[in-house]
Design a protein around this motif. Structure first.
Motif, PDB file in Angstrom:
ATOM      1  N   TRP A 137      40.022  36.976  28.597  1.00  0.00           N
ATOM      2  CA  TRP A 137      40.332  36.299  29.851  1.00  0.00           C
ATOM      3  C   TRP A 137      41.817  36.425  30.198  1.00  0.00           C
ATOM      4  O   TRP A 137      42.498  35.429  30.423  1.00  0.00           O
ATOM      5  N   PHE A 138      42.319  37.651  30.211  1.00  0.00           N
ATOM      6  CA  PHE A 138      43.698  37.939  30.628  1.00  0.00           C
ATOM      7  C   PHE A 138      44.735  37.284  29.719  1.00  0.00           C
ATOM      8  O   PHE A 138      45.876  37.072  30.128  1.00  0.00           O
ATOM      9  N   SER A 193      41.599  44.272  38.743  1.00  0.00           N
ATOM     10  CA  SER A 193      42.224  43.251  37.899  1.00  0.00           C
ATOM     11  C   SER A 193      43.742  43.234  38.006  1.00  0.00           C
ATOM     12  O   SER A 193      44.409  42.430  37.352  1.00  0.00           O
TER      13      SER A 193
ATOM     14  N   PHE B 158      29.548  35.635  34.754  1.00  0.00           N
ATOM     15  CA  PHE B 158      29.781  36.928  35.405  1.00  0.00           C
ATOM     16  C   PHE B 158      28.839  37.941  34.781  1.00  0.00           C
ATOM     17  O   PHE B 158      28.191  37.664  33.750  1.00  0.00           O
ATOM     18  N   PHE B 160      28.130  42.599  35.179  1.00  0.00           N
ATOM     19  CA  PHE B 160      28.639  43.777  35.884  1.00  0.00           C
ATOM     20  C   PHE B 160      27.540  44.341  36.755  1.00  0.00           C
ATOM     21  O   PHE B 160      26.430  44.533  36.274  1.00  0.00           O
ATOM     22  N   ILE B 163      31.347  40.490  39.524  1.00  0.00           N
ATOM     23  CA  ILE B 163      32.644  39.892  39.203  1.00  0.00           C
ATOM     24  C   ILE B 163      33.423  39.660  40.499  1.00  0.00           C
ATOM     25  O   ILE B 163      33.036  40.144  41.551  1.00  0.00           O
ATOM     26  N   TYR B 164      34.492  38.897  40.377  1.00  0.00           N
ATOM     27  CA  TYR B 164      35.327  38.531  41.533  1.00  0.00           C
ATOM     28  C   TYR B 164      34.465  37.986  42.685  1.00  0.00           C
ATOM     29  O   TYR B 164      33.695  37.063  42.444  1.00  0.00           O
ATOM     30  N   HIS B 205      43.313  34.118  38.833  1.00  0.00           N
ATOM     31  CA  HIS B 205      42.695  35.397  39.192  1.00  0.00           C
ATOM     32  C   HIS B 205      41.804  35.907  38.052  1.00  0.00           C
ATOM     33  O   HIS B 205      40.640  36.263  38.255  1.00  0.00           O
ATOM     34  N   GLY B 206      42.379  35.908  36.840  1.00  0.00           N
ATOM     35  CA  GLY B 206      41.685  36.532  35.702  1.00  0.00           C
ATOM     36  C   GLY B 206      40.501  35.747  35.190  1.00  0.00           C
ATOM     37  O   GLY B 206      39.633  36.302  34.523  1.00  0.00           O
ATOM     38  N   ILE B 207      40.452  34.455  35.499  1.00  0.00           N
ATOM     39  CA  ILE B 207      39.344  33.627  35.001  1.00  0.00           C
ATOM     40  C   ILE B 207      38.512  33.085  36.175  1.00  0.00           C
ATOM     41  O   ILE B 207      37.366  33.466  36.347  1.00  0.00           O
ATOM     42  N   PHE B 210      37.654  35.734  38.838  1.00  0.00           N
ATOM     43  CA  PHE B 210      36.807  36.729  38.158  1.00  0.00           C
ATOM     44  C   PHE B 210      35.347  36.251  38.113  1.00  0.00           C
ATOM     45  O   PHE B 210      34.425  37.048  38.290  1.00  0.00           O
ATOM     46  N   CYS B 211      35.169  34.946  37.874  1.00  0.00           N
ATOM     47  CA  CYS B 211      33.806  34.382  37.786  1.00  0.00           C
ATOM     48  C   CYS B 211      33.235  34.032  39.164  1.00  0.00           C
ATOM     49  O   CYS B 211      32.119  33.531  39.251  1.00  0.00           O
TER      50      CYS B 211
END
Lengths: 261, 261
Positions: A137-138, A193, B158, B160, B163-164, B205-207, B210-211
């Protein structure tokens, strides 16, 4: 010259250029030998890419004559949560628990718990600290974030105004070596990302640089789970090769332009 | 109009403007009532600023007729480390443990450990998730990072290519509410710790993004330990005031310019 005293025979039998280059090599070895490396390592699986990257580092450093210490966090069942248990004996203010204030006092009095004291000793002795982990998670996996939350106590790793360039660990080097789930393209400026450097800010600037560490450029092994054996082998080789001359590297300029421009 | 059916008497006795404004108020209350809020809370001390910010939120939401669930991580002794214990029953590949792959499979089969399943249910039911915590080293305290590492499993939060903007939690709102050690000036563009938005990137952003979460602007309570009672009270009041209209807020544009320009 020190070299002439050490190797007079060699000198007589070689021309100046050769002597000089051998001198450089020997100097380097002398400079490296005796250096101490701490690897803080967080992966559940010894056969993982992270396990291999850790092993590669141990091999290279041992060949250099360095001593290597490892904090294998999952094997140690390292506790991640910052709690009252980190202070042995009485609290300064048991009615209103403040973790930062209490651990700072406990550090001064030498009454932090054994687990933290042990890790602080390892850090204190190290010339270089390597953080080896899979990006979760980054950021760090929680178990490694917990190591940072608990070990880098005020008074030990920083104090006020001893932060950033005056941080208490300023004689040491630090490097993040990590694997990612996403590909290099995903972590590019135009990727979904964003530039990988964006996410390095809190880890490198907010933690390492904050404590005074000189930060070496990160070692990033992209998406090993989605590549072939050849690529994975190349990642290990490139890490081994870099480590051979790691002591000569200059730290990065740990300021916003490095991250965001 | 729905309003006319509900309140015909009121309408006859008021002018059009008044009727319209009452209608708006009532509509809002109808919209808020029944909403579900999850507060993921990480502080060791109930009497802390974080404890008070959490209590303020509970009060406001209950007055709105929302239901509030709390994951009080320290009280729960929430485990932060991601290990094999998170999967009950047999592993897909016990010879080479991969946390991400194994938890994804375990989620599909319904064999994640009870602790994770319980938290996932809370997230699933929530319209809004609030993360209430003290900033530790430019990020979440490890215990909260562990909650994220373990609860936001692939397949649940999430997948594939989900995502986002297509993340599996895209119908939900998320907000970070945190206290800092450093002052607002330290966390400004020219301050030693850089713009606070820099460090929000991995978390928001990353968590969250992303979800799929719609990310509301963070609620930042700067350096409560170094300010007076009046300022701390103001921080609580400003949080309470903001929460009164939180359901009307628009999410931030979660792209690099918001963070780095």
């Amino acid at each position: 010259m020190q070299f002439l005293k050490l190797f007079p025979e060699t000198h007589r039998n070689l021309d100046c250029l050769k002597a000089a280059s051998i001198y450089v090599v020997i100097s380097k070895e002398y400079a490296m030998a005796g250096k101490k490396v701490l690897i803080v390592y967080a992966h559940q699986e010894p056969k993982s890419m992270n396990g291999s990257l850790k092993n590669v580092a141990v091999d290279v450093f041992q060949k250099q004559g360095c001593s290597v210490d490892i904090s294998d966090l999952y094997s140690m069942n390292f506790i991640a949560a910052a709690t009252r248990n980190d202070i042995t004996g009485e609290l300064c203010n048991p009615q209103h628990f403040r973790y930062g204030a209490e651990t700072m006092e406990a550090f001064k009095k030498g009454v932090l718990c054994e687990e933290i004291i042990k890790e602080q000793k390892k850090v204190q002795e190290a010339d270089l600290v390597i953080f080896q982990f899979p990006l979760y998670w980054f950021s760090f996996p929680a178990i490694m974030k917990g190591w940072i939350d608990r070990v880098f106590v005020q008074g030990f790793a920083f104090d006020f105004p001893s932060i950033y360039y005056n941080g208490l660990l300023k004689e040491k080097l630090a490097i993040l070596s990590f694997t990612t789930g996403g590909t290099e393209e995903m972590f590019s400026k135009n990727g979904v990302s964003g530039d990988i450097r964006y996410l390095l800010w809190p880890m490198q600037h907010g933690i390492m640089h904050f404590c005074g560490f000189k930060v070496l450029a990160p070692q990033i092994s992209y998406a090993p789970e989605y590549t072939g054996d050849k690529e994975r082998k190349d990642m290990l080789l490139s890490w081994a090769k870099r480590l051979e001359t790691i002591w000569e590297e200059q730290p990065i300029e740990c300021t916003p332009p490095w991250y965001f421009q």
